[in-house]
Design an enzyme around this catalytic site. Structure first.
Site, PDB file in Angstrom:
ATOM      1  N   GLU A   1       0.841  -1.202   0.000  1.00 42.23           N
ATOM      2  CA  GLU A   1       0.000   0.000   0.000  1.00 42.23           C
ATOM      3  C   GLU A   1       0.877   1.253   0.000  1.00 42.23           C
ATOM      4  O   GLU A   1       0.547   2.253   0.647  1.00 42.23           O
ATOM      5  CB  GLU A   1      -0.926   0.025   1.225  1.00 42.23           C
ATOM      6  CG  GLU A   1      -1.719  -1.249   1.404  1.00 42.23           C
ATOM      7  CD  GLU A   1      -2.763  -1.181   2.516  1.00 42.23           C
ATOM      8  OE1 GLU A   1      -3.916  -1.505   2.238  1.00 42.23           O
ATOM      9  OE2 GLU A   1      -2.413  -0.806   3.655  1.00 42.23           O
TER      10      GLU A   1
ATOM     11  N   CYS B   1     -11.243   0.463   6.603  1.00 46.16           N
ATOM     12  CA  CYS B   1     -10.722   1.789   6.929  1.00 46.16           C
ATOM     13  C   CYS B   1     -11.328   2.888   6.047  1.00 46.16           C
ATOM     14  O   CYS B   1     -11.549   4.006   6.517  1.00 46.16           O
ATOM     15  CB  CYS B   1      -9.208   1.808   6.791  1.00 46.16           C
ATOM     16  SG  CYS B   1      -8.582   1.137   5.235  1.00 46.16           S
TER      17      CYS B   1
HETATM   18  O1  FUB Z   1      -3.500   0.194   8.928  1.00 47.62           O
HETATM   19  C1  FUB Z   1      -4.714   0.910   9.059  1.00 47.62           C
HETATM   20  C2  FUB Z   1      -5.286   1.203   7.705  1.00 47.62           C
HETATM   21  O2  FUB Z   1      -5.600  -0.009   7.035  1.00 47.62           O
HETATM   22  C3  FUB Z   1      -4.334   1.902   6.768  1.00 47.62           C
HETATM   23  O3  FUB Z   1      -4.344   3.289   6.881  1.00 47.62           O
HETATM   24  C4  FUB Z   1      -4.830   1.463   5.451  1.00 47.62           C
HETATM   25  O4  FUB Z   1      -3.886   1.652   4.438  1.00 47.62           O
HETATM   26  C5  FUB Z   1      -5.157   0.020   5.691  1.00 47.62           C
HETATM   27  O5  FUB Z   1      -4.039  -0.765   5.574  1.00 47.62           O
HETATM   28 ZN    ZN Z   2      -8.544   2.844   3.674  1.00 52.29          ZN
END
Ligand code: FUB
Ligand code: ZN
Length: 657
Positions: free
Chosen positions: A324, A417
């Site tokens: 990510e 999220c």
């Molecule tokens: O780790 C918490 C949240 O979940 C992150 O901000 C997103 O990228 C997802 O991985």
């Molecule tokens: Zn997210």
């Protein structure tokens, strides 16, 4: 003036608000802040964003409690509170943050409701706030994953545990709840948690038990806002300590969690995109409150690097699926663009802080690009389905059942999220639109509504982004002193006209400086200014170093990025499509389509399919093919509206040969 809700009776909780509410949003620089601008009070009263916010307020947010219930988030709190028995539900240690983000969204939503009209939403908020309070441990700690699953083993896994990350979202929700309603039940929980964190974390010389940071920045920017809300300086100092402890190997030295290099020495954005952006939001907050010029220079440097080589045309950020994270400069793929919805939101949050700190329009240019494209694509038009990642192309043969990280809209995610993050930004959007300073009022984003700063109120009416005419009427003004109305001329705009009084000016007569068109005069109520931005559709090319799109163009109109969808191009899909860049572009408003959009038509053809995958190369030769090009009329729709009719193919960048 006391907020109308400050006298709201509460059935479940006897706590009364302790102070009148001055309407303010998620970012409120303190009285000693070194910000160039202060957020203006604003209301969105019609037009494009009003429609999107209505769906958010009437569908997305009200459905939150049921979704959190079925995903187990609320049960986790009940078990932690000892109200029921059960095992932890959910796949991640940060599921509590879904609840907090929803609470924040609901709080901002309550702030918009006419007094007494909060109804079931207020009741849901009150119920869930009580649950959160009940789940908190006596010393202030709160994280259901660790309380239920890890036998209370705290802060043993800072790299992945997300305990402070969750605390950050809780703090932001509490600040929102307090600012929106004047109530302090959740703020009390947040303060207790922040005090606990402050008692545990600190530099070695402080004698506190842990010298460490959370693997996911978030608590830092939240602590600054808690300082702004409470005036308690310890929270600001704690945020400063955390920000400066990244990059010292406390998390194993990984770029992923911002630990490769101290932020003050960084030269480019890197690592997990949301982590990087939340950290930079905090750094900007600190630069703002402390007048820290070194930190300000870092944020300016990294923002420039990010926009030069790591930002997709949609404003999307983060090139890699696997971590990510940001890729290398100019590594901006299409099909596998990650562009997490949360990263778009974090980008808006960071850029707004930069806009306030510096007063520069370019930050609001990126906010506009991101809001209308990379962010808004994250939620379906009906407000019920979501995209976690936002690719720029989906191929004809794509088979994807949906779910986390997929290119298909999905009802909810295991890692949820993004949806409540979208809800909180839409519900608080009016706070990102305008600002004020000693010299007057600045309009950063154009939306029908009312903007107020320092005794000045201006009403804005516009059909933007479909129409380029934006009319301002001065409603309140001091009679005896001049002030400046500053209008952002978007970076994409090549031609505009401005009319005030009896005179019209074009961009030569009334040039914008650094993106701002400034009109200074002594105003009277009823004075009108009309800005006309030329919105003709245009083709945009990317830096040739972006190999993924070399030889391609994207269609844009005003702030909107367009895409083709397979559903509009039956009989062959999109993989072979070529756009004729010399052909005409035409815009047609279609009230019947996708909730009402302006489409852009172009001419093109389907490239003949080659006979083989590889062939001996000769300059200027087309690949051998048995078929002739087939002309195709292309219809492009706004990228934000894609995947609302069917799960088909889509592409933003279009080859020109
Ligand atoms: O780790 C918490 C949240 O979940 C992150 O901000 C997103 O990228 C997802 O991985
Ligand atoms: Zn997210």
């Amino acid at each position: 003036m006391p907020h109308p809700r400050s006298a709201m009776p509460s059935s479940a909780s006897p706590a009364l608000p302790d102070q009148p509410v001055v309407p303010s949003g998620p970012v409120r620089p303190g009285p000693a802040a070194k910000a160039a601008l202060a957020p203006a009070a604003a209301e969105v009263q019609g037009g494009f964003w009003s429609t999107r916010r209505r769906v958010n307020g009437r569908t997305s947010i009200p459905q939150g409690p049921e979704l959190l219930e079925s995903a187990g988030n609320l049960d986790n709190l009940r078990v932690a509170a000892g109200l029921t028995e059960g095992a932890f539900q959910g796949a991640y240690p940060f599921v509590d943050s879904d609840v907090y983000k929803w609470l924040e969204a609901a709080a901002w939503q309550l702030a918009q409701a006419p007094s007494g009209d909060e109804g079931p939403l207020a009741a849901d908020v009150e119920r869930i706030v009580s649950l959160v309070a009940a789940a908190q441990q006596p010393d202030g700690y709160l994280n259901t994953w660790f309380q239920l699953l890890k036998g209370g083993e705290r802060y043993q896994d800072l790299r992945w545990g997300h305990e402070l990350y969750c605390a950050g979202h809780l703090i932001q929700a509490a600040v929102a709840h307090h600012r929106a309603t004047g109530r302090r039940e959740l703020l009390d929980v947040a303060v207790k948690f922040a005090d606990h964190i402050d008692s545990v974390f600190g530099p070695p010389e402080s004698g506190k038990p842990i010298d460490g940071v959370d693997g996911h920045p978030e608590v830092e920017t939240a602590l600054v806002e808690l300082y702004r809300e409470t005036g308690e300086r310890r929270y600001l100092d704690l945020a400063g300590y955390f920000v400066d402890r990244f990059g010292h190997g406390l998390l194993g030295g990984e770029a992923y969690c911002q630990d490769r290099v101290p932020l003050r020495e960084a030269t480019d954005v890197e690592g997990h995109a949301v982590r990087q952006l939340y950290l930079l939001a905090a750094a900007t907050d600190l630069a703002t409150e402390n007048g820290d010029t070194e930190l300000r220079a870092v944020t300016e440097r990294l923002w420039a690097a990010m926009t030069a080589a790591k930002t997709h045309i949609t404003g999307g950020l983060g090139a890699h699926h696997d971590e990510e994270d940001f890729g290398d400069p100019y590594e901006l793929p299409n099909e596998r663009a990650y562009c997490e919805t949360c990263a778009a939101i974090a980008s808006v949050q960071w850029s707004w802080r930069m806009a306030l700190l510096t007063g520069e329009a370019r930050y609001s240019d990126l906010i506009e690009r991101t809001l209308f494209n990379g962010f808004l694509a994250g939620v379906s038009l009906d407000g019920e389905r979501w995209l976690y990642v936002n690719p720029l192309q989906v191929r004809d043969g794509h088979t994807d059942p949906g779910g986390d990280q997929s290119a298909r809209r999905t009802r909810w995610f295991r890692c949820a999220c993004c949806p409540p993050n979208v809800m909180r930004l839409l519900a608080s959007l009016e706070h990102y639109l305008a600002s004020g300073d000693a010299g007057g009022l600045q309009i950063h984003q154009y939306a029908t509504g009312r903007y107020t700063a320092d005794g000045v109120t201006v009403r804005c009416e516009t059909g933007y982004p479909w129409q380029g005419t934006i009319a301002f009427t001065v409603e309140e003004t001091p009679a005896d002193r001049p002030w400046t109305l500053s209008l952002r001329i978007p970076q994409w705009c090549r031609k505009y006209r401005i009319r005030y009084g009896d005179t019209a000016y074009d961009g030569t007569d009334a040039p914008a400086t650094d993106g701002w068109l400034r009109i200074e005069r002594t105003w009277a109520p009823g004075d009108r200014v009309v800005l006309e931005l030329a919105l003709a559709p245009r083709l945009t090319a990317a830096d040739p170093r972006v190999d993924a799109v070399r030889g391609c163009v994207a269609i844009e109109r005003g702030p909107l990025v367009y895409c083709l969808e397979g559903v509009d191009h039956p009989g062959g899909g999109l993989d072979d499509i070529v756009l004729d860049p010399a052909g005409p572009l035409a815009d047609v408003h279609r009230p019947d389509l996708l909730g009402g959009v302006t489409t852009v038509t172009a001419s093109g053809y389907r490239r003949p399919r080659p006979e083989a995958g590889w062939w001996p190369y000769t300059p200027a030769d087309a690949p051998p093919s048995a078929t002739e090009p087939a002309p195709v009329a292309l219809t492009a729709v706004p990228y934000y509206a894609w995947a609302n009719r069917q799960d088909g193919s889509m592409r933003v960048w279009l080859p020109t040969q």
